[in-house]
Design a protein around this motif. Structure first.
Motif, mmCIF file in Angstrom:
data_model
loop_
_atom_site.group_PDB
_atom_site.id
_atom_site.type_symbol
_atom_site.label_atom_id
_atom_site.label_comp_id
_atom_site.label_asym_id
_atom_site.label_seq_id
_atom_site.Cartn_x
_atom_site.Cartn_y
_atom_site.Cartn_z
ATOM 1 N N LYS A 147 0.851 -1.191 0.000
ATOM 2 C CA LYS A 147 0.000 0.000 0.000
ATOM 3 C C LYS A 147 0.891 1.247 0.000
ATOM 4 O O LYS A 147 1.139 1.853 1.043
ATOM 5 C CB LYS A 147 -0.941 0.006 1.205
ATOM 6 N N PHE A 178 -7.091 -2.984 5.033
ATOM 7 C CA PHE A 178 -6.958 -3.343 3.618
ATOM 8 C C PHE A 178 -6.327 -4.726 3.468
ATOM 9 O O PHE A 178 -6.790 -5.569 2.678
ATOM 10 C CB PHE A 178 -6.119 -2.280 2.909
ATOM 11 N N TRP A 233 -4.069 0.498 6.375
ATOM 12 C CA TRP A 233 -3.295 -0.595 5.757
ATOM 13 C C TRP A 233 -3.709 -1.943 6.344
ATOM 14 O O TRP A 233 -3.906 -2.917 5.611
ATOM 15 C CB TRP A 233 -1.796 -0.393 5.987
#
Length: 300
Positions: free
Chosen positions: A153, A212, A209
């Motif tokens: 990311k 995700f 993050w």
């Protein structure tokens, strides 16, 4: 003749959107901001600020002059950078910021090295999350910011900034010593589908993050507790309240009752430092980047 410091105050007002924000960014009082703006209005013979509820807003003339002020200050910074580069000495003031674990893991070694090698350089530092650090560099509140992104990311770097790599920071899973996976050599994130996660604050880059990454593996995270500071997260883990991601940088000393196990995915954060391109030639910038890199080499 326009006064440079008053233009700097106007620029800060335009960037921060309030008198208090400008005062904080310039490290002066709110009354000093108001005084500078009153003097600038007398100099130009026009109203630059208008009341807006409890705050103020820039008038049309104020916005026009603020646009010129931004360009003027950028040219001044470029001129100062060129003069400093020509002189070749590491002097003056340098303002740094870093996210908390980088401040703890890098700043003590890097800043003490700068003080020893360049006694004429005055360094000021503070902790800020990566997004706020980048915004501060863009606004001119800071000269450098130590920031991060993750292996899967990346963080977009705004135009006009330069960056240098400091280190790749491995991250493990921290869990209580009595956890069912505590004796493993490595683990997979999918194995924590039923565990409560201790994570960062809502909206923080590292929290986003983690959400995700877990959801990309089909895991809807069970969120137990939030804490922006790594050592607070680890203290909650030690109390048996969940698991967390524990990057290496800045996590020592580890509290008793916590085990860290590497991930099969070899999760890493990319840690780097950013600064404005128009300050690229400043010897103090180069010295600070070198000191941060040397501090990064010692992280283990």
């Amino acid at each position: 003749m326009l006064n440079l410091e008053r233009l700097r105050t106007l620029d800060a007002l335009a960037r921060h959107g309030s008198v208090s924000g400008a005062a904080e960014g310039l490290h002066i009082t709110t009354s000093a901001v108001s005084q500078q703006m009153s003097k600038l209005e007398r100099e130009v013979g026009q109203q630059l600020l208008a009341k807006n509820g409890r705050g103020v807003r820039l008038t049309d003339a104020g916005r026009l002059l603020a646009e010129h002020a931004s360009r003027i200050l950028s040219q001044v910074e470029l001129a100062q950078s060129d003069l400093e580069a020509q002189r070749g000495k590491v002097v003056g003031e340098l303002r740094l910021t870093a996210f908390p674990t980088a401040a703890r893991g890098l700043f003590p070694a890097a800043l003490s090295a700068l003080r020893a090698e360049h006694p004429a350089l005055r360094v000021r530092s503070c902790e800020l999350e990566p997004e706020n650090g980048i915004a501060g560099v863009i606004r001119g509140d800071f000269d450098l910011a130590v920031v991060l992104d993750w292996y899967n990311k990346p963080m977009a770097l705004p135009e006009g900034l330069v960056k240098a790599h400091i280190l790749d920071d491995p991250a493990d899973v921290a869990m209580p010593v009595g956890h069912r996976l505590a004796d493993r050599d490595e683990v997979d994130l999918a194995e924590f589908a039923e565990d409560e996660w201790i994570t960062w604050g809502e909206g923080e880059f590292c929290h986003e993050w983690l959400m995700f990454t877990l959801r990309s593996k089909g895991i809807e995270p069970l969120l137990g507790h939030r804490a922006p500071e790594t050592h607070t997260q680890l203290a909650l883990v030690a109390a048996g309240l969940g698991v967390c991601i524990a990057p290496l940088l800045g996590r020592h000393p580890m509290p008793a009752g916590v085990v860290t196990v590497p991930l099969k995915q070899r999760v890493r954060r990319h840690v780097y430092v950013v600064w404005r391109a128009d300050a690229d030639r400043r010897p103090s910038i180069r010295a600070a980047v070198r000191a941060l890199r040397e501090a990064g080499e010692k992280v283990s």
